[in-house]
Design a protein around this motif. Structure first.
Motif, short mmCIF file in Angstrom:
data_model
loop_
_atom_site.label_atom_id
_atom_site.label_comp_id
_atom_site.label_asym_id
_atom_site.label_seq_id
_atom_site.Cartn_x
_atom_site.Cartn_y
_atom_site.Cartn_z
N UNK A 1 0.30 11.71 32.34
CA UNK A 1 1.32 12.35 32.09
C UNK A 1 2.74 11.63 32.09
N UNK A 2 3.71 12.19 32.52
CA UNK A 2 4.99 11.74 32.45
C UNK A 2 5.30 10.97 33.92
N UNK A 3 5.81 9.56 33.73
CA UNK A 3 6.13 8.94 35.04
C UNK A 3 7.17 9.54 35.80
N UNK A 4 7.55 9.21 36.93
CA UNK A 4 8.49 9.82 37.76
C UNK A 4 9.53 8.61 37.74
N UNK A 5 10.91 9.23 37.52
CA UNK A 5 12.09 8.11 37.81
C UNK A 5 12.20 7.56 39.01
N UNK A 6 11.87 8.22 40.24
CA UNK A 6 11.94 7.76 41.65
C UNK A 6 10.65 7.90 42.26
N UNK A 7 10.32 7.01 43.24
CA UNK A 7 9.23 7.26 43.96
C UNK A 7 8.85 8.52 44.87
N UNK A 8 7.65 9.04 44.73
CA UNK A 8 7.66 10.29 45.51
C UNK A 8 7.48 10.08 46.98
N UNK A 9 7.44 9.06 47.39
CA UNK A 9 7.37 8.45 48.81
C UNK A 9 8.47 8.17 49.47
N UNK A 10 9.03 7.26 48.73
CA UNK A 10 10.55 6.47 49.48
C UNK A 10 11.81 6.81 48.50
N UNK A 11 11.45 7.58 47.45
CA UNK A 11 12.57 8.02 46.52
C UNK A 11 13.46 6.77 46.12
N UNK B 1 14.34 4.19 42.98
CA UNK B 1 14.07 4.09 41.52
C UNK B 1 12.94 3.30 41.29
N UNK B 2 12.27 3.92 40.06
CA UNK B 2 10.93 3.06 39.66
C UNK B 2 11.55 2.40 38.51
N UNK B 3 11.36 0.90 38.35
CA UNK B 3 11.96 0.55 37.28
C UNK B 3 11.28 0.89 35.83
N UNK B 4 12.16 1.04 34.58
CA UNK B 4 11.68 1.38 33.24
C UNK B 4 10.45 0.57 32.98
N UNK B 5 10.42 -0.64 33.19
CA UNK B 5 9.03 -1.52 32.68
C UNK B 5 7.96 -0.87 33.39
N UNK B 6 8.12 -0.56 34.60
CA UNK B 6 6.79 -0.28 35.46
C UNK B 6 6.43 1.10 34.84
N UNK B 7 7.47 2.17 34.52
CA UNK B 7 7.13 3.50 34.02
C UNK B 7 6.46 3.22 32.58
N UNK B 8 6.96 2.17 31.96
CA UNK B 8 6.46 2.18 30.47
C UNK B 8 4.79 1.59 30.62
N UNK B 9 4.76 0.56 31.59
CA UNK B 9 3.48 -0.27 31.59
C UNK B 9 2.27 0.85 32.13
N UNK C 1 2.46 7.88 33.91
CA UNK C 1 2.16 8.80 34.90
C UNK C 1 2.39 8.12 36.13
N UNK C 2 2.87 7.06 36.40
CA UNK C 2 3.22 6.32 37.69
C UNK C 2 3.93 7.09 38.55
N UNK C 3 3.65 7.46 39.66
CA UNK C 3 4.42 8.14 40.66
C UNK C 3 5.08 7.26 42.05
N UNK C 4 4.59 6.08 42.11
CA UNK C 4 4.80 5.25 43.40
C UNK C 4 5.59 4.06 42.74
N UNK C 5 6.51 3.79 43.56
CA UNK C 5 7.39 2.26 43.42
C UNK C 5 6.14 1.20 43.69
N UNK C 6 6.35 -0.10 43.45
CA UNK C 6 5.63 -1.34 43.59
C UNK C 6 5.30 -1.31 45.23
#
Length: 89
Positions: A34-44, A46-54, A57-62
């Motif tokens: 699905x759609x990636x989150x713009x901010x991490x669901x745990x620490x809030x 921001x999730x980098x655009x490159x990670x969301x594209x790669x 459906x990503x929901x967590x930061x690195x």
């Protein structure tokens, strides 16, 4: 060619059962969809655009993902290749 107390084809059945179990376990750990989150669901953070594209459906930061991956413990499962005694239990 099974020997001892097992019937013909028992070894192949054990191999197939092991593969089915592992496939079921891996499917339970599928990646998010699905759609990636713009901010991490745990620490809030921001999730980098490159990670969301790669990873769609990503929901967590690195950092949070690495922490979660490090906490994963593989389970032992069933001993299907052990001695005859272990298979009698």
């Amino acid at each position: 060619m099974a020997g001892g107390w097992s019937r013909d084809g028992a070894v192949q059945e054990q191999i197939e059962d092991s593969i089915k179990d592992e496939l079921a376990r891996m499917q339970a750990r599928k990646r998010p969809m699905g759609e990636s989150a713009t901010h991490c669901v745990e620490c809030e953070e921001p999730i980098p655009e490159k990670r969301r594209t790669a990873i769609p459906g990503v929901k967590l930061c690195i950092d949070c993902q690495q922490e979660r991956d490090g906490a994963y413990q593989a389970r032992a499962g069933i001993n299907r290749r052990g001695s005859k005694d272990s298979q009698l239990k």
